[in-house]
Design an enzyme around this catalytic site. Structure first.
Site, PDB file in Angstrom:
ATOM      1  N   ASP A  38     -77.577   6.508 -47.337  1.00  8.03           N
ATOM      2  CA  ASP A  38     -78.044   6.790 -48.692  1.00  8.03           C
ATOM      3  C   ASP A  38     -78.546   8.223 -48.872  1.00  8.03           C
ATOM      4  O   ASP A  38     -78.907   8.895 -47.906  1.00  8.03           O
ATOM      5  CB  ASP A  38     -79.204   5.837 -49.040  1.00  8.03           C
ATOM      6  CG  ASP A  38     -78.698   4.454 -49.440  1.00  8.03           C
ATOM      7  OD1 ASP A  38     -77.542   4.130 -49.134  1.00  8.03           O
ATOM      8  OD2 ASP A  38     -79.489   3.702 -50.060  1.00  8.03           O
ATOM      9  N   ASP A  39     -78.587   8.631 -50.126  1.00 12.64           N
ATOM     10  CA  ASP A  39     -79.255   9.868 -50.588  1.00 12.64           C
ATOM     11  C   ASP A  39     -78.488  11.153 -50.275  1.00 12.64           C
ATOM     12  O   ASP A  39     -79.003  12.237 -50.496  1.00 12.64           O
ATOM     13  CB  ASP A  39     -80.676  10.026 -50.013  1.00 12.64           C
ATOM     14  CG  ASP A  39     -81.541   8.796 -50.180  1.00 12.64           C
ATOM     15  OD1 ASP A  39     -81.197   7.934 -51.013  1.00 12.64           O
ATOM     16  OD2 ASP A  39     -82.555   8.689 -49.470  1.00 12.64           O
ATOM     17  N   HIS A  88     -75.387   6.452 -56.103  1.00 10.26           N
ATOM     18  CA  HIS A  88     -76.810   6.206 -55.825  1.00 10.26           C
ATOM     19  C   HIS A  88     -77.697   7.016 -56.788  1.00 10.26           C
ATOM     20  O   HIS A  88     -78.793   7.428 -56.410  1.00 10.26           O
ATOM     21  CB  HIS A  88     -77.096   6.568 -54.361  1.00 10.26           C
ATOM     22  CG  HIS A  88     -78.419   6.091 -53.824  1.00 10.26           C
ATOM     23  ND1 HIS A  88     -78.877   4.809 -53.966  1.00 10.26           N
ATOM     24  CD2 HIS A  88     -79.390   6.735 -53.132  1.00 10.26           C
ATOM     25  CE1 HIS A  88     -80.071   4.696 -53.382  1.00 10.26           C
ATOM     26  NE2 HIS A  88     -80.404   5.845 -52.880  1.00 10.26           N
ATOM     27  N   HIS A  92     -82.225  10.245 -58.035  1.00  7.66           N
ATOM     28  CA  HIS A  92     -83.033   9.235 -57.360  1.00  7.66           C
ATOM     29  C   HIS A  92     -84.295   8.772 -58.090  1.00  7.66           C
ATOM     30  O   HIS A  92     -85.351   8.553 -57.472  1.00  7.66           O
ATOM     31  CB  HIS A  92     -83.418   9.726 -55.957  1.00  7.66           C
ATOM     32  CG  HIS A  92     -83.495   8.620 -54.940  1.00  7.66           C
ATOM     33  ND1 HIS A  92     -84.665   7.928 -54.701  1.00  7.66           N
ATOM     34  CD2 HIS A  92     -82.573   8.101 -54.112  1.00  7.66           C
ATOM     35  CE1 HIS A  92     -84.423   7.024 -53.753  1.00  7.66           C
ATOM     36  NE2 HIS A  92     -83.167   7.109 -53.381  1.00  7.66           N
ATOM     37  N   TYR A 129     -83.999   3.054 -54.289  1.00  7.11           N
ATOM     38  CA  TYR A 129     -84.968   2.084 -53.734  1.00  7.11           C
ATOM     39  C   TYR A 129     -84.444   0.643 -53.772  1.00  7.11           C
ATOM     40  O   TYR A 129     -85.189  -0.297 -53.514  1.00  7.11           O
ATOM     41  CB  TYR A 129     -86.322   2.153 -54.472  1.00  7.11           C
ATOM     42  CG  TYR A 129     -86.802   3.560 -54.701  1.00  7.11           C
ATOM     43  CD1 TYR A 129     -87.345   4.303 -53.650  1.00  7.11           C
ATOM     44  CD2 TYR A 129     -86.686   4.165 -55.951  1.00  7.11           C
ATOM     45  CE1 TYR A 129     -87.751   5.620 -53.842  1.00  7.11           C
ATOM     46  CE2 TYR A 129     -87.090   5.477 -56.156  1.00  7.11           C
ATOM     47  CZ  TYR A 129     -87.626   6.204 -55.108  1.00  7.11           C
ATOM     48  OH  TYR A 129     -88.014   7.502 -55.302  1.00  7.11           O
ATOM     49  N   HIS A 182     -79.843   6.721 -43.438  1.00  8.10           N
ATOM     50  CA  HIS A 182     -79.898   7.943 -44.253  1.00  8.10           C
ATOM     51  C   HIS A 182     -79.350   9.121 -43.461  1.00  8.10           C
ATOM     52  O   HIS A 182     -79.834   9.387 -42.356  1.00  8.10           O
ATOM     53  CB  HIS A 182     -81.344   8.229 -44.674  1.00  8.10           C
ATOM     54  CG  HIS A 182     -81.960   7.135 -45.482  1.00  8.10           C
ATOM     55  ND1 HIS A 182     -82.552   6.030 -44.900  1.00  8.10           N
ATOM     56  CD2 HIS A 182     -82.037   6.942 -46.824  1.00  8.10           C
ATOM     57  CE1 HIS A 182     -82.987   5.218 -45.865  1.00  8.10           C
ATOM     58  NE2 HIS A 182     -82.684   5.745 -47.027  1.00  8.10           N
TER      59      HIS A 182
HETATM   60 ZN   LIG Z   1     -82.135   6.298 -51.783  1.00 10.77          ZN
END
Ligand SMILES: [Zn+2]
Length: 232
Positions: A38-39, A88, A92, A129, A182
Site C-alpha cells: 500500500d501507499d 488507494h 490518503h 486505512y 508497505h
Molecule cells: Zn494506506
C-alpha cells in the site's frame, strides 16, 4: 479464448519465436497467497520489483495517486511485469471524513494518473486505512470496483524490523490470504527475498489479488473479506 485460438491458427509464428506460455495458477488447486503493498509506489519499489522478478512472484500494489504522479516509471514497470494495480486514493484521507464529491475526486484522479503512467486502469479499490462505509461502497459501485481489504497484516509500519516483518508475514500467510505490507518501509523491501523464498518453500504461489478472489464472484461495491458487522 476462441479468438486467441483463431489468431494462432491464422498467423502461426515459428515455435522458437513464441515465448513459452505458462498456465495460469489455479488457486483452487494449489496454495496461493497475495502480498499487497500500500501507499506507493514508495522509493524502494524498484528493489522490490527486482526481488519479485527474480523469484517469479506476483504482487498487488494499492497505489496513491500523488506518488504515481511523482514516480510513474515504477508504475509502468509494475504493470509490464505482471503485477496488479489497485487504487488507494490520491492523498490518503480517511474517506469517512470526506464529502462524496471529494471521495469521487480522490478515486478518479488516481485512476487517471495510473492510466497515464501504465496504460491500465485499476479494477480494485482499497480505501485508506481500510475504512469503508456504505457511502464508499456506493461510490466504488459507480467506478465498477469491489473494495479489497486484507486477511492479515505484516505490521511492517509498526515494527520496521526485518525479522519481525518476516515472522509476522509467515504467521498470517494461509491459503487464500491477502497480506497487507508497505513498499515505503525499507525493512519490508529488505525482508522480501527471505519472505518470498520461505513462502515458496512452503509450497505457496505468490499471486495477485484477482487470482485469489477469482471464484468469489465479487461485484462492484462488494467488500472482501467482509468485515465483521458489515451489512449492505
Ligand atoms: Zn494506506
Amino acid at each position: 479464448m476462441a479468438i486467441a485460438a483463431v489468431c494462432v491458427t491464422l498467423t502461426p509464428a515459428p515455435a522458437s519465436a513464441q515465448a513459452p506460455k505458462k498456465a495460469p495458477v489455479d488457486c483452487t488447486q494449489v496454495k496461493c497467497v497475495a502480498l499487497t503493498f500500500d501507499d506507493g509506489p514508495g522509493k524502494y519499489a524498484g528493489t522490490l520489483l527486482d526481488t519479485l522478478k527474480k523469484y517469479d512472484a506476483k504482487a498487488t500494489f494499492f497505489l496513491e495517486g500523488q506518488y504515481v504522479k511523482s514516480r510513474p516509471q515504477f508504475v509502468k514497470r509494475m504493470a509490464a511485469e505482471g503485477h496488479e494495480l489497485g487504487n488507494h486514493s490520491y492523498k490518503h484521507p480517511d474517506f469517512r471524513t470526506l464529502e462524496t464529491w471529494e471521495i469521487r475526486a480522490e478515486i478518479k484522479k488516481t485512476q487517471d494518473e495510473i492510466k497515464k503512467a501504465a496504460g491500465v486502469e485499476p479494477k480494485l479499490l482499497r480505501p485508506p486505512y481500510g475504512m469503508a462505509d456504505l457511502t464508499v461502497s456506493e461510490i466504488a459501485t459507480e467506478f465498477g470496483m469491489p473494495i479489497i481489504l486484507w486477511t492479515g497484516g505484516s505490521e511492517d509500519w509498526k515494527t520496521k524490523n526485518v525479522e519481525a516483518i518476516k515472522k509476522k508475514t509467515l504467521e498470517v500467510a494461509k491459503p487464500g490470504s491477502i497480506i497487507l505490507m508497505h513498499d515505503w518501509v525499507k525493512q519490508t523491501v529488505d525482508a522480501m527475498p527471505s519472505i518470498v523464498k520461505s513462502l515458496q518453500k512452503k509450497g505457496y504461489h505468490l499471486v495477485t489479488v484477482s487470482d485469489i478472489v477469482k471464484n468469489e464472484n465479487l461485484q462492484p461495491g462488494d467488500v472482501f473479506p467482509v468485515p465483521e458487522g458489515w451489512e449492505k
